[in-house]
Design a protein around this motif. Structure first.
Motif, PDB file in Angstrom:
ATOM      1  N   ALA A   1      39.069  31.812  36.463  1.00 17.86           N
ATOM      2  CA  ALA A   1      39.167  31.891  37.921  1.00 17.86           C
ATOM      3  C   ALA A   1      40.146  32.974  38.356  1.00 17.86           C
ATOM      4  O   ALA A   1      40.028  33.524  39.453  1.00 17.86           O
ATOM      5  N   GLY A   2      41.097  33.303  37.480  1.00 15.01           N
ATOM      6  CA  GLY A   2      42.052  34.368  37.773  1.00 15.01           C
ATOM      7  C   GLY A   2      41.533  35.751  37.475  1.00 15.01           C
ATOM      8  O   GLY A   2      42.293  36.724  37.506  1.00 15.01           O
ATOM      9  N   GLN A   3      40.211  35.861  37.211  1.00 16.24           N
ATOM     10  CA  GLN A   3      39.589  37.147  36.890  1.00 16.24           C
ATOM     11  C   GLN A   3      38.369  37.395  37.789  1.00 16.24           C
ATOM     12  O   GLN A   3      37.222  37.352  37.339  1.00 16.24           O
ATOM     13  N   PRO A   4      38.588  37.642  39.081  1.00 17.29           N
ATOM     14  CA  PRO A   4      37.458  37.862  39.998  1.00 17.29           C
ATOM     15  C   PRO A   4      36.649  39.102  39.640  1.00 17.29           C
ATOM     16  O   PRO A   4      37.210  40.142  39.306  1.00 17.29           O
ATOM     17  N   ASP A   5      35.323  38.975  39.712  1.00 16.42           N
ATOM     18  CA  ASP A   5      34.425  40.085  39.381  1.00 16.42           C
ATOM     19  C   ASP A   5      34.435  41.150  40.464  1.00 16.42           C
ATOM     20  O   ASP A   5      34.302  40.845  41.663  1.00 16.42           O
ATOM     21  N   LEU A   6      34.541  42.397  40.009  1.00 18.25           N
ATOM     22  CA  LEU A   6      34.416  43.518  40.933  1.00 18.25           C
ATOM     23  C   LEU A   6      32.951  43.697  41.344  1.00 18.25           C
ATOM     24  O   LEU A   6      32.036  43.324  40.618  1.00 18.25           O
ATOM     25  N   ASN A   7      32.764  44.301  42.511  1.00 21.95           N
ATOM     26  CA  ASN A   7      31.430  44.536  43.060  1.00 21.95           C
ATOM     27  C   ASN A   7      31.030  45.988  42.809  1.00 21.95           C
ATOM     28  O   ASN A   7      31.391  46.879  43.581  1.00 21.95           O
ATOM     29  N   PHE A   8      30.286  46.232  41.736  1.00 24.62           N
ATOM     30  CA  PHE A   8      29.918  47.604  41.392  1.00 24.62           C
ATOM     31  C   PHE A   8      28.749  48.129  42.213  1.00 24.62           C
ATOM     32  O   PHE A   8      28.286  49.250  41.979  1.00 24.62           O
ATOM     33  N   ARG A   9      28.290  47.356  43.174  1.00 27.51           N
ATOM     34  CA  ARG A   9      27.326  47.899  44.123  1.00 27.51           C
ATOM     35  C   ARG A   9      28.042  48.599  45.280  1.00 27.51           C
ATOM     36  O   ARG A   9      27.395  49.181  46.152  1.00 27.51           O
ATOM     37  N   ASN A  10      29.360  48.561  45.250  1.00 22.81           N
ATOM     38  CA  ASN A  10      30.193  49.235  46.237  1.00 22.81           C
ATOM     39  C   ASN A  10      30.632  50.586  45.659  1.00 22.81           C
ATOM     40  O   ASN A  10      31.360  50.626  44.653  1.00 22.81           O
ATOM     41  N   PRO A  11      30.219  51.717  46.240  1.00 23.00           N
ATOM     42  CA  PRO A  11      30.574  53.043  45.703  1.00 23.00           C
ATOM     43  C   PRO A  11      32.084  53.254  45.585  1.00 23.00           C
ATOM     44  O   PRO A  11      32.541  54.006  44.716  1.00 23.00           O
ATOM     45  N   LYS A  12      32.867  52.586  46.434  1.00 18.84           N
ATOM     46  CA  LYS A  12      34.320  52.741  46.362  1.00 18.84           C
ATOM     47  C   LYS A  12      34.863  52.149  45.066  1.00 18.84           C
ATOM     48  O   LYS A  12      35.797  52.691  44.462  1.00 18.84           O
ATOM     49  N   VAL A  13      34.291  51.046  44.634  1.00 19.57           N
ATOM     50  CA  VAL A  13      34.697  50.443  43.360  1.00 19.57           C
ATOM     51  C   VAL A  13      34.324  51.361  42.207  1.00 19.57           C
ATOM     52  O   VAL A  13      35.120  51.575  41.284  1.00 19.57           O
ATOM     53  N   VAL A  14      33.131  51.903  42.267  1.00 18.97           N
ATOM     54  CA  VAL A  14      32.671  52.816  41.216  1.00 18.97           C
ATOM     55  C   VAL A  14      33.638  53.983  41.066  1.00 18.97           C
ATOM     56  O   VAL A  14      34.057  54.333  39.952  1.00 18.97           O
ATOM     57  N   GLN A  15      34.025  54.576  42.178  1.00 22.91           N
ATOM     58  CA  GLN A  15      34.936  55.723  42.122  1.00 22.91           C
ATOM     59  C   GLN A  15      36.325  55.306  41.653  1.00 22.91           C
ATOM     60  O   GLN A  15      36.973  56.030  40.869  1.00 22.91           O
ATOM     61  N   ALA A  16      36.786  54.140  42.105  1.00 25.67           N
ATOM     62  CA  ALA A  16      38.113  53.671  41.700  1.00 25.67           C
ATOM     63  C   ALA A  16      38.201  53.519  40.191  1.00 25.67           C
ATOM     64  O   ALA A  16      39.214  53.876  39.573  1.00 25.67           O
TER      65      ALA A  16
END
Length: 596
Positions: free
Chosen positions: A187-202
């Protein structure tokens, strides 16, 4: 002096083809930093401890090391929950310590590969905190969902029946934001949203940063969990269990191995290729970790148009598909299947163990360690060794109490009796350097995990003094694998009977044969039954740690008797074999003379 000696030995002993990149024939060594070497007496391994042991890696024949996570983390999953992707956790040291490690490793000719954990962050990460607060920049950095209406009223129910790997539901309610967030692990490891281009770039920025700092590449953690279906449909039930928290409750068709995952690997490969072009020197590389079937695994090599993705996906065949009960023919079948599926131009790799799986000496039995190390180091391609496996370290399966257990995968079972088989702690115990207190790992009164109590007899210092030890045997194999035949040679396997597996490596009319008896009974083989034109006399190049056959022994190739669990390497060309054997013996003597 030591560096000059090692360069001389390599040049003198092998003729390596110049058309292979460094990583294609590498001998990788995975370091679990918490358990490798503690330099400051706090009971936890650290970067300075690793730096102090880099000469040991060179002595062992390692050419690159992969570090499990060392970045800032609350340590819920011991570094795989990252709070800051740009700074080393103070438990391990500082960014300056890491820079020093890069520098010292480079002097020894050792590459440093970092763990890249893109699927999730810690819930303490600034991104998640701002996402909870609905900061416009970060509002969609993670996978959020309102959930399903509750027919009984009150708070909505989780969106679907998905489970997390760590024996919980995959959704946790966040009161402040008023939504559920997805976590495929703790629960302390929330999944990132890789459908968000900002996450991809980060995350691309993370890769670029550490390559600039000196990383030779990345091992990508849990890559096949990166994407989920957008409609959040329920996954089909397996029928294996009624426990809705158990990861085996459903088939994971909609949360693993999606096509978008492979496309993201392609994007990262493009980034790394561009970095290599702009920064000439050693190739920076990308490896993927995914427990998947053969078809899904092979897709990590190339896309449909033949463009490269990962340099290689980890091959878990020796962990997942074979075991102590496997027959010689099963070894042949599975290994041949791997090579048959391997795309043209792809580089293979072999992995016997890691921080998540029981140690191979415990899985296969100590009597089969010799044979398994021969497979690891002499099959075509890259070898990956988990720290401690080279000295035959074993699981401390029943030595770690429920009270001492720290692995979330075990703790989440809430079962003080049966947790032992869910726990990864037994494979993460401190490295056994010598027979002193805490196995020479730490001066602390208490180490983060208990040291295996077999350390007084099973330790590196003792094995350095024993020519028949696993350590000395590993050294001989790692020297042999640098020979041009094992770097570039063809491969052909053979099963003599139910327990005797063998393979040949041939290059430019030079042939080596590896003979492994996985059984408890002796067996006599005729080498030419493998379809190789062997002379009457064969010379032993390397004998196993428990073998009665040693380097230089001359055997009748028509009647080689392999005693129980015996493993040897022989060569057809006796003159060449004599030279190879002599070089291995001299290399061992000189390395031990100058490193000990």
């Amino acid at each position: 002096m030591k560096q000059i000696l090692l360069i001389f030995l390599v040049v003198a002993s092998v003729a390596i083809a110049q058309d292979k990149d460094w990583w294609e024939t590498a001998n990788f060594y995975q370091i679990y930093p918490r358990s490798f070497k503690d330099s400051d007496g706090d009971g936890v391994g650290d970067l300075k401890g690793i730096i102090s042991k880099l000469p040991y890696l060179k002595e062992l024949g390692v050419t690159a090391t992969w570090l499990s996570p060392i970045l800032k983390s609350p340590q819920v999953d011991f570094g795989y929950d990252i709070q800051d992707f740009f700074n080393v956790d103070e438990i391990f040291g500082t960014n300056a310590d890491l820079a020093l490690m890069f520098s010292e490793a480079e002097k020894l000719g050792i590459k440093i590969i970092m763990d890249f954990v893109p699927n999730h962050t810690s819930d303490k990460h600034e991104w998640f905190i701002k996402s909870v607060e609905r900061d416009p920049e970060y509002i969609n950095y993670y996978v959020w969902h309102d959930g399903k209406p509750n027919p009984e009223g009150g708070r909505n129910l989780p969106p679907n029946n998905w489970q997390a790997v760590f024996a919980t539901r995959a959704w946790t309610w966040n009161e402040k934001r008023g939504q559920y967030y997805l976590h495929q692990f703790a629960a302390g490891q929330p999944d990132l949203n890789f459908r968000n281009p900002k996450v991809v770039q980060a995350m691309k920025d993370v890769l670029s940063h550490w390559m600039t700092m000196g990383a030779a590449g990345f091992r990508i953690d849990a890559i096949n969990h990166l994407f989920e279906v957008e409609d959040f449909r329920d996954e089909p039930l397996t029928g294996w269990t009624n426990d809705t928290n158990n990861y085996g409750y459903t088939h994971h068709y909609y949360t693993k191995d999606l096509d978008e995952t492979y496309n993201m690997i392609s994007e990262w490969r493009t980034l790394i290729n561009k970095f290599n072009e702009d920064n000439p020197g050693n190739t920076r590389v990308l490896f993927t970790e995914a427990y998947a079937n053969l078809t899904f695994t092979m897709k990590y090599y190339f896309d449909e148009a033949g463009k490269p993705r990962a340099h290689f996906p980890f091959n878990f065949l020796l962990i997942e598909n074979l075991n102590e009960n496997s027959s010689a023919n099963e070894f042949k079948t599975k290994i041949d299947e791997w090579f048959a599926a391997l795309p043209a131009g792809a580089t293979s790799n072999w992995v016997l163990g890691n921080h998540d799986k029981p140690r191979f000496g415990s899985r296969y039995g100590t009597e089969r360690i010799d044979g398994m190390l021969m497979l690891l180091l002499l099959l075509p391609g890259v070898a990956v060794t988990y720290n401690g496996d080279e000295i035959g370290m074993l699981d401390y399966r029943y030595g770690i109490s429920w009270e001492d257990t720290v692995d979330p995968q075990a703790c989440n079972t809430n079962d003080p009796v049966n947790f032992v088989w869910a726990s990864r702690d037994p494979v993460r115990t401190p490295f056994q350097w010598d027979a002193t207190e805490n196995a020479g790992f730490s001066t602390a009164n208490e180490t983060w995990l208990p040291v295996n109590d077999n350390y007084r007899s099973l330790n590196l210092a003792a094995q350095r003094e024993d020519e028949d030890s696993f350590f000395k045997y590993y050294q001989r194999l790692s020297t042999l694998r640098t020979n041009k035949v094992f770097q570039n040679g063809d491969f052909k396997s053979h099963a003599f009977n139910d327990k005797v597996f063998s393979f040949q490596r041939t290059y430019q009319n030079e042939t080596y044969v590896v003979l492994i008896n996985f059984g408890s009974a002796p067996y006599t083989v005729k080498v030419n039954d493998m379809g190789v034109n062997f002379p009457e006399k064969a010379e032993v190049v390397v004998g196993g740690s428990r073998s009665c056959n040693k380097a230089g022994d001359i055997l009748d190739s028509n009647a080689i008797t392999l005693k129980a669990y015996n493993a040897i390497v022989i060569m057809a060309n006796s003159a060449s074999a004599a030279v190879s054997s002599l070089i291995i013996l001299i290399a061992g003597f000189l390395i031990n003379r100058f490193f000990n």
